[in-house]
Structures are given as structure tokens and as C-alpha cells.
Design a protein around this motif. Structure first.
Motif, short mmCIF file in Angstrom:
data_model
loop_
_atom_site.label_atom_id
_atom_site.label_comp_id
_atom_site.label_asym_id
_atom_site.label_seq_id
_atom_site.Cartn_x
_atom_site.Cartn_y
_atom_site.Cartn_z
N LEU A 101 0.87 -1.17 0.00
CA LEU A 101 0.00 0.00 0.00
C LEU A 101 0.90 1.21 0.00
CD1 LEU A 101 -2.69 -1.02 2.65
CD2 LEU A 101 -2.79 -1.26 0.16
N VAL A 102 0.83 1.98 -1.04
CA VAL A 102 1.71 3.13 -1.21
C VAL A 102 0.93 4.40 -0.94
CG1 VAL A 102 3.24 4.36 -2.78
CG2 VAL A 102 3.05 1.86 -2.92
N GLU A 103 1.36 5.11 0.09
CA GLU A 103 0.70 6.34 0.50
C GLU A 103 1.48 7.55 0.02
OE1 GLU A 103 -0.34 4.20 4.76
OE2 GLU A 103 0.50 6.20 4.70
N SER A 104 0.76 8.63 -0.15
CA SER A 104 1.40 9.91 -0.47
C SER A 104 0.47 11.03 -0.06
CB SER A 104 1.72 10.00 -1.97
OG SER A 104 0.54 9.94 -2.73
N GLY A 105 1.03 12.24 0.04
CA GLY A 105 0.21 13.41 0.25
C GLY A 105 0.29 14.07 1.60
N GLY A 106 1.01 13.50 2.54
CA GLY A 106 1.12 14.13 3.84
C GLY A 106 1.98 15.38 3.77
N GLY A 107 2.09 16.07 4.90
CA GLY A 107 2.92 17.26 4.94
C GLY A 107 2.53 18.19 6.06
N LEU A 108 3.05 19.40 5.96
CA LEU A 108 2.81 20.44 6.97
C LEU A 108 1.86 21.48 6.38
CD1 LEU A 108 3.50 21.95 9.62
CD2 LEU A 108 5.46 22.94 8.40
N ARG A 138 -4.58 16.38 0.68
CA ARG A 138 -5.20 15.18 0.14
C ARG A 138 -4.20 14.03 0.20
NH1 ARG A 138 -7.80 13.52 -5.72
NH2 ARG A 138 -5.61 13.35 -6.32
N LEU A 139 -4.63 12.95 0.83
CA LEU A 139 -3.83 11.75 0.92
C LEU A 139 -4.29 10.76 -0.14
CD1 LEU A 139 -3.78 11.16 4.80
CD2 LEU A 139 -2.31 12.63 3.41
N SER A 140 -3.33 10.01 -0.65
CA SER A 140 -3.63 8.96 -1.62
C SER A 140 -3.06 7.64 -1.14
CB SER A 140 -3.02 9.29 -2.99
OG SER A 140 -3.51 10.50 -3.50
N CYS A 141 -3.74 6.57 -1.50
CA CYS A 141 -3.27 5.24 -1.15
C CYS A 141 -3.58 4.31 -2.30
CB CYS A 141 -3.93 4.75 0.13
SG CYS A 141 -3.51 3.05 0.57
N ALA A 142 -2.55 3.73 -2.88
CA ALA A 142 -2.72 2.81 -4.01
C ALA A 142 -2.28 1.42 -3.60
CB ALA A 142 -1.90 3.30 -5.20
N THR A 143 -3.05 0.41 -4.04
CA THR A 143 -2.70 -0.95 -3.67
C THR A 143 -1.55 -1.50 -4.49
OG1 THR A 143 -4.24 -1.97 -5.22
CG2 THR A 143 -5.08 -1.42 -3.04
N VAL A 169 -7.41 4.93 -3.14
CA VAL A 169 -8.34 5.61 -2.25
C VAL A 169 -7.73 6.95 -1.86
CG1 VAL A 169 -9.38 5.55 0.05
CG2 VAL A 169 -9.37 3.50 -1.36
N TYR A 170 -8.58 7.94 -1.77
CA TYR A 170 -8.14 9.28 -1.44
C TYR A 170 -8.82 9.75 -0.15
CZ TYR A 170 -6.98 9.14 -6.40
OH TYR A 170 -6.49 8.77 -7.63
N LEU A 171 -8.13 10.60 0.57
CA LEU A 171 -8.72 11.24 1.74
C LEU A 171 -8.49 12.74 1.58
CD1 LEU A 171 -10.16 10.82 4.46
CD2 LEU A 171 -7.91 10.92 5.55
N GLN A 172 -9.57 13.45 1.27
CA GLN A 172 -9.50 14.90 1.18
C GLN A 172 -9.77 15.48 2.56
OE1 GLN A 172 -8.78 16.94 -1.52
NE2 GLN A 172 -8.81 18.59 0.01
N MET A 173 -8.83 16.23 3.06
CA MET A 173 -8.92 16.78 4.41
C MET A 173 -8.98 18.30 4.31
SD MET A 173 -6.23 14.29 6.40
CE MET A 173 -4.79 14.93 5.54
N VAL A 196 0.22 10.53 12.41
CA VAL A 196 0.65 9.71 11.28
C VAL A 196 -0.61 9.02 10.76
CG1 VAL A 196 2.09 7.83 10.48
CG2 VAL A 196 2.94 9.40 12.24
N TYR A 197 -0.84 9.14 9.49
CA TYR A 197 -2.03 8.56 8.86
C TYR A 197 -1.62 7.28 8.13
CZ TYR A 197 -4.84 12.63 9.93
OH TYR A 197 -5.54 13.63 10.59
N TYR A 198 -2.37 6.22 8.41
CA TYR A 198 -2.07 4.91 7.84
C TYR A 198 -3.23 4.46 6.96
CZ TYR A 198 1.53 4.56 11.45
OH TYR A 198 2.62 4.77 12.26
N CYS A 199 -2.90 4.10 5.77
CA CYS A 199 -3.88 3.48 4.88
C CYS A 199 -3.97 2.00 5.22
CB CYS A 199 -3.43 3.66 3.44
SG CYS A 199 -4.45 2.84 2.21
N TYR A 200 -5.16 1.44 5.10
CA TYR A 200 -5.31 0.00 5.30
C TYR A 200 -6.20 -0.57 4.20
CZ TYR A 200 -10.18 0.04 6.76
OH TYR A 200 -11.54 0.16 6.77
N ALA A 201 -6.06 -1.85 4.00
CA ALA A 201 -6.96 -2.61 3.14
C ALA A 201 -7.23 -3.94 3.83
CB ALA A 201 -6.33 -2.84 1.76
#
Length: 116
Positions: free
Chosen positions: A4-11, A19-24, A78-82, A92-97
Motif C-alpha cells: 500500500l503506497v501512501e502519499s500526500g502528507g505534509g505540513l 489530500r492523501l492517496s493510497c494505491a494498492t 483511495v483518497y482522503l480529502q482533508m 501519522v495517517y495509515y492506509c489499510y486494506a
């Protein structure tokens, strides 16, 4: 293991958006739930938002109206728009499946820091 590859975090400053992304990374796996947990320092990991079995969405009370989970089936992402981020969203945000047989897979985690 399912990567599961996450991206999009930051300050970001309070009131801002991320917006966080998570690809399987694997299109052949079967998943019946996918979403995001988060863990702040000294706190337990908590569910933030998820697609549940049956395709419904579930949100933590603390993020309702501010966060939106969405998905792209073709990209297995999957995306998480915050929006309207608050300092208490820092974690720390963790994607799960999760598979239909309740096998859980986790991303590596991505840091979200909201400054006041």
C-alpha cells in the motif's frame, strides 16, 4: 503482502487542506474495506474514514463534514480529502486494506502536521 503506497502528507496551517492517496499497486486482490487510520503521539490508533463492506462510508465523528474519502476503482486508489484542518488532526495517517477473509494490510504511514 499487498503493498500500500501512501502519499500526500505534509505540513499545513490550521484551516488548510491536504489530500492523501493510497494505491494498492496490485489490481488482482480482493478487498472489502479500505480506508485510513491515524495515530497521534501518545494516543491509540483510531479510524478516520473508510469504505466498508457493501460500499458504505464510515467517518470518525471528529472529522465528519471536514474529511471526504473517495476511490478510483480503475486505479485501485483511495483518497482522503482533508479540509479545515485543525492542530488536533496532527498524526501519522495509515492506509489499510482488508480482504474478505479479514487479512489486514497497512501502508507505511504518512505524517500530517497542522500548525496553529
Amino acid at each position: 503482502q499487498v503493498p500500500l503506497v501512501e502519499s500526500g502528507g505534509g505540513l499545513v496551517q490550521a484551516g488548510g487542506s491536504l489530500r492523501l492517496s493510497c494505491a494498492t499497486g496490485r489490481s488482482t486482490i480482493v478487498i472489502d474495506s479500505m480506508g485510513w487510520y491515524r495515530q497521534a503521539p501518545g494516543k491509540q490508533r483510531e479510524l478516520v474514514a473508510a469504505f466498508t463492506a457493501g460500499g458504505r462510508t464510515n467517518y470518525a465523528d471528529s472529522v465528519k463534514g471536514r474529511f471526504t474519502i473517495s476511490g478510483d476503482n480503475a486505479k485501485n486508489t483511495v483518497y482522503l480529502q482533508m479540509n479545515s484542518l485543525k492542530p488536533e488532526d496532527t498524526a501519522v495517517y495509515y492506509c489499510y486494506a482488508r480482504s474478505p477473509l479479514s487479512v489486514w494490510y497497512w501502508g507505511q504511514g504518512t505524517q500530517v502536521t497542522v500548525s496553529s
